[in-house]
Scaffold this motif. Sequence first.
Motif, mmCIF file in Angstrom:
data_model
loop_
_atom_site.group_PDB
_atom_site.id
_atom_site.type_symbol
_atom_site.label_atom_id
_atom_site.label_comp_id
_atom_site.label_asym_id
_atom_site.label_seq_id
_atom_site.Cartn_x
_atom_site.Cartn_y
_atom_site.Cartn_z
ATOM 1 N N LYS A 60 1.005 -1.240 -0.081
ATOM 2 C CA LYS A 60 -0.038 -0.080 0.163
ATOM 3 C C LYS A 60 0.960 1.383 -0.042
ATOM 4 C CE LYS A 60 -3.145 3.134 0.841
ATOM 5 N NZ LYS A 60 -2.322 4.093 0.951
ATOM 6 N N PRO A 61 1.237 1.688 -1.251
ATOM 7 C CA PRO A 61 1.836 3.145 -1.213
ATOM 8 C C PRO A 61 1.013 4.302 -1.117
ATOM 9 C CG PRO A 61 1.360 2.184 -3.523
ATOM 10 C CD PRO A 61 1.013 1.225 -2.530
ATOM 11 N N ASN A 62 1.613 5.260 -0.900
ATOM 12 C CA ASN A 62 0.864 6.679 -0.871
ATOM 13 C C ASN A 62 0.884 7.231 -2.242
ATOM 14 O OD1 ASN A 62 -0.040 9.492 -0.753
ATOM 15 N ND2 ASN A 62 0.955 9.660 1.233
ATOM 16 N N TRP A 63 -0.449 7.058 -2.886
ATOM 17 C CA TRP A 63 -0.658 7.389 -4.606
ATOM 18 C C TRP A 63 -1.806 8.214 -4.155
ATOM 19 C CZ3 TRP A 63 -0.429 2.067 -7.107
ATOM 20 C CH2 TRP A 63 0.854 1.542 -7.149
ATOM 21 N N VAL A 64 -1.746 9.446 -3.581
ATOM 22 C CA VAL A 64 -2.726 10.292 -3.160
ATOM 23 C C VAL A 64 -3.211 11.264 -4.348
ATOM 24 C CG1 VAL A 64 -1.345 12.396 -2.532
ATOM 25 C CG2 VAL A 64 -3.464 12.298 -1.676
ATOM 26 N N ARG A 65 -2.522 11.645 -5.557
ATOM 27 C CA ARG A 65 -3.001 12.205 -6.818
ATOM 28 C C ARG A 65 -1.797 12.202 -7.652
ATOM 29 N NH1 ARG A 65 -4.093 18.625 -5.933
ATOM 30 N NH2 ARG A 65 -1.855 18.497 -6.071
ATOM 31 N N HIS A 66 -2.233 12.621 -8.917
ATOM 32 C CA HIS A 66 -1.398 12.544 -10.025
ATOM 33 C C HIS A 66 -0.493 13.884 -9.730
ATOM 34 C CE1 HIS A 66 -4.906 15.043 -11.296
ATOM 35 N NE2 HIS A 66 -4.005 15.586 -11.774
ATOM 36 N N SER A 67 0.593 14.179 -10.298
ATOM 37 C CA SER A 67 1.535 15.309 -10.261
ATOM 38 C C SER A 67 0.720 16.400 -10.875
ATOM 39 C CB SER A 67 2.951 15.020 -10.907
ATOM 40 O OG SER A 67 3.560 13.978 -10.400
ATOM 41 N N LYS A 220 5.101 13.511 5.091
ATOM 42 C CA LYS A 220 4.624 14.616 4.686
ATOM 43 C C LYS A 220 4.074 15.183 5.709
ATOM 44 C CE LYS A 220 2.169 13.340 1.265
ATOM 45 N NZ LYS A 220 1.209 13.148 0.024
ATOM 46 N N THR A 221 4.109 16.472 5.804
ATOM 47 C CA THR A 221 2.884 17.304 6.598
ATOM 48 C C THR A 221 1.562 17.051 6.118
ATOM 49 O OG1 THR A 221 3.346 19.367 5.195
ATOM 50 C CG2 THR A 221 4.572 19.163 7.252
ATOM 51 N N HIS A 222 0.631 17.328 7.088
ATOM 52 C CA HIS A 222 -0.808 17.316 6.550
ATOM 53 C C HIS A 222 -1.636 18.268 7.183
ATOM 54 C CE1 HIS A 222 -4.627 15.159 6.113
ATOM 55 N NE2 HIS A 222 -4.016 14.276 5.112
ATOM 56 N N GLN A 223 -2.586 18.995 6.531
ATOM 57 C CA GLN A 223 -3.244 19.992 6.865
ATOM 58 C C GLN A 223 -4.227 19.493 7.882
ATOM 59 O OE1 GLN A 223 -5.816 21.159 3.439
ATOM 60 N NE2 GLN A 223 -4.402 22.836 2.880
ATOM 61 N N LYS A 224 -4.725 18.382 7.945
ATOM 62 C CA LYS A 224 -5.834 18.023 9.043
ATOM 63 C C LYS A 224 -5.157 17.100 10.100
ATOM 64 C CE LYS A 224 -9.486 17.886 5.500
ATOM 65 N NZ LYS A 224 -8.832 18.281 4.490
ATOM 66 N N GLY A 354 10.960 14.040 1.792
ATOM 67 C CA GLY A 354 9.642 14.093 2.249
ATOM 68 C C GLY A 354 9.002 15.299 1.722
ATOM 69 N N GLY A 355 7.688 15.573 2.178
ATOM 70 C CA GLY A 355 7.131 16.790 1.934
ATOM 71 C C GLY A 355 6.641 17.536 2.974
ATOM 72 N N GLN A 356 6.913 19.221 2.869
ATOM 73 C CA GLN A 356 6.526 20.114 3.877
ATOM 74 C C GLN A 356 5.624 20.924 3.464
ATOM 75 O OE1 GLN A 356 9.949 22.502 4.964
ATOM 76 N NE2 GLN A 356 10.954 22.080 2.835
ATOM 77 N N GLY A 357 5.339 21.986 4.321
ATOM 78 C CA GLY A 357 4.269 22.974 3.917
ATOM 79 C C GLY A 357 2.890 22.573 3.635
ATOM 80 N N ASN A 358 2.231 22.938 2.563
ATOM 81 C CA ASN A 358 0.842 22.742 2.345
ATOM 82 C C ASN A 358 0.403 21.160 1.789
ATOM 83 O OD1 ASN A 358 -1.813 23.457 2.447
ATOM 84 N ND2 ASN A 358 -1.743 24.322 0.253
ATOM 85 N N GLY A 359 0.878 20.138 2.753
ATOM 86 C CA GLY A 359 0.672 18.805 2.639
ATOM 87 C C GLY A 359 -0.618 18.590 2.994
ATOM 88 N N PRO A 360 -1.247 17.456 2.510
ATOM 89 C CA PRO A 360 -0.829 16.223 1.653
ATOM 90 C C PRO A 360 -0.687 16.792 0.141
ATOM 91 C CG PRO A 360 -2.968 15.563 2.024
ATOM 92 C CD PRO A 360 -2.753 16.862 2.862
ATOM 93 N N LEU A 361 -1.416 17.717 -0.375
ATOM 94 C CA LEU A 361 -1.500 17.740 -1.775
ATOM 95 C C LEU A 361 -0.846 18.666 -2.497
ATOM 96 C CD1 LEU A 361 -5.558 17.629 -2.213
ATOM 97 C CD2 LEU A 361 -3.974 15.733 -2.151
ATOM 98 N N GLU A 362 -0.339 19.591 -1.818
ATOM 99 C CA GLU A 362 0.458 20.491 -2.379
ATOM 100 C C GLU A 362 1.933 20.720 -1.747
ATOM 101 O OE1 GLU A 362 -1.645 24.065 -2.479
ATOM 102 O OE2 GLU A 362 -2.958 23.515 -4.085
#
Length: 444
Positions: A60-67, A220-224, A354-362
């Motif tokens: 189960k990878p993290n495939w949240v959205r296309h680029s 990543k960071t996450h908004q919620k 990783g991801g920072q800032g407006n995660g998880p989508l941006e």
Amino acid sequence: MSDSMINTVRIASCFEGEQERTLPILETVYQDGERLRDMIGDLVGMEFLQGLKGKKIFLKPNWVRHSVREGDEVCLRTHDNFVLGVLEVVLKQSVASVVLGDAPIQGCDWKRMHSEAFLSAIDSLAARYETPVLVKDFRRKIFDPERNDGEEECRPLSDYLIFDVGTRSFLEDVTQDGNFRITCYPPERLKKEHQKGRHRYCIIKDLFEADVVLSLPKVKTHQKTGITGALKNFVGVNGDKDYLPHHRIGGTKFGGDCYPGGSFLRRWSEVFSDMANRNQKKSRYRFYQKFSSLFWRLSRPGKVHQRAAGWYGNDTCWRMVMDLNLIIKYGRADGILADVPQREIWSLCDGIIGGQGNGPLEPEPLPLGIVSFTDSGCLNDVCMGTLMGFDVEKIYLLRSAIEQIKDDENCVYWNGKRISLEDLKTYAVKTKPSPGWEDYLKNV
């Protein structure tokens, strides 16, 4: 399960000593397939790998959205080369089969997310090791808010198990009549599935048919929820987002957790948003959406005011995450929560970039420089929050995780050496939180 991996997190760094962690250096780790496979193999260990022989594996990878933005390939999803590296390491163990899948957001374009080269590489590995590998989109429905269009049913309900957590749900204490919401979904569906004593989720059946579950999160960071790692990644086994409470309607003054306070303008924005979601695929949808946006703008929102409840006061989303982890660990194929774990569950986290800032989508790329392997999502995510430089006690999800673990029974290893969580802070990298968390975590 090996006794050496009970309540344990193993972390391997991609840098040595005081070596600077830079994005260009860490990007080369993804491009060096042999090094990546060796790192993964060494981290999980031969005892774990040998135990996979003949078993059905659920990846189960993290495939949240296309680029959609520059840099998404390295910080938005589990990196393609990381997935391929894990897949090859697993296939070498003569496993019976592999299911590789996720349920991305409803507006994700699956074909844009997976390149032909990536899918071809998966097929080549399956052929080389003579093992069936099935790549699956776990979503039941697809709806693109931009086009106001989608498919009613991509998969039949028979592909899923409707699982009721009941009074064991983390949501039970905050449940009121019809108070749960998720962006872009009609509220009546959530009301049907989440009431006092009834908390249902729509789980892909492949999970219950697997012998070993191996999650491959992107850190990543996450908004919620503040961060997303091993715990949050399992949200993707739920195939229908209609079952996933993300926040409670209204401001905190009125018993909700969508935003602080009690602005009537924001409340009207929510009313129009509900009306829009009830009229998806109809011409009225865009009309209601425009009024929702108008009232929200008139309320003069600050960083903590997010229509999707992306702020530190969101007291709902983390509860849903913990419910799903209950199901994955204790859920039986007959829809009942057992008192003892039902399957092997592991997480191998992609934290190289990783991801920072407006995660998880941006998100923006974060040079974290690590890979972690664990049998404890709770302990793992406390470690990830620590490595991101956050005060883990200030994040609801991580505070709940801490309550699930006992310090004297946990083991954290850094490059093979056992260390404490306090020691882990020396390897932390400064991380930009999501906008709704910036002021809350600014002194960390």
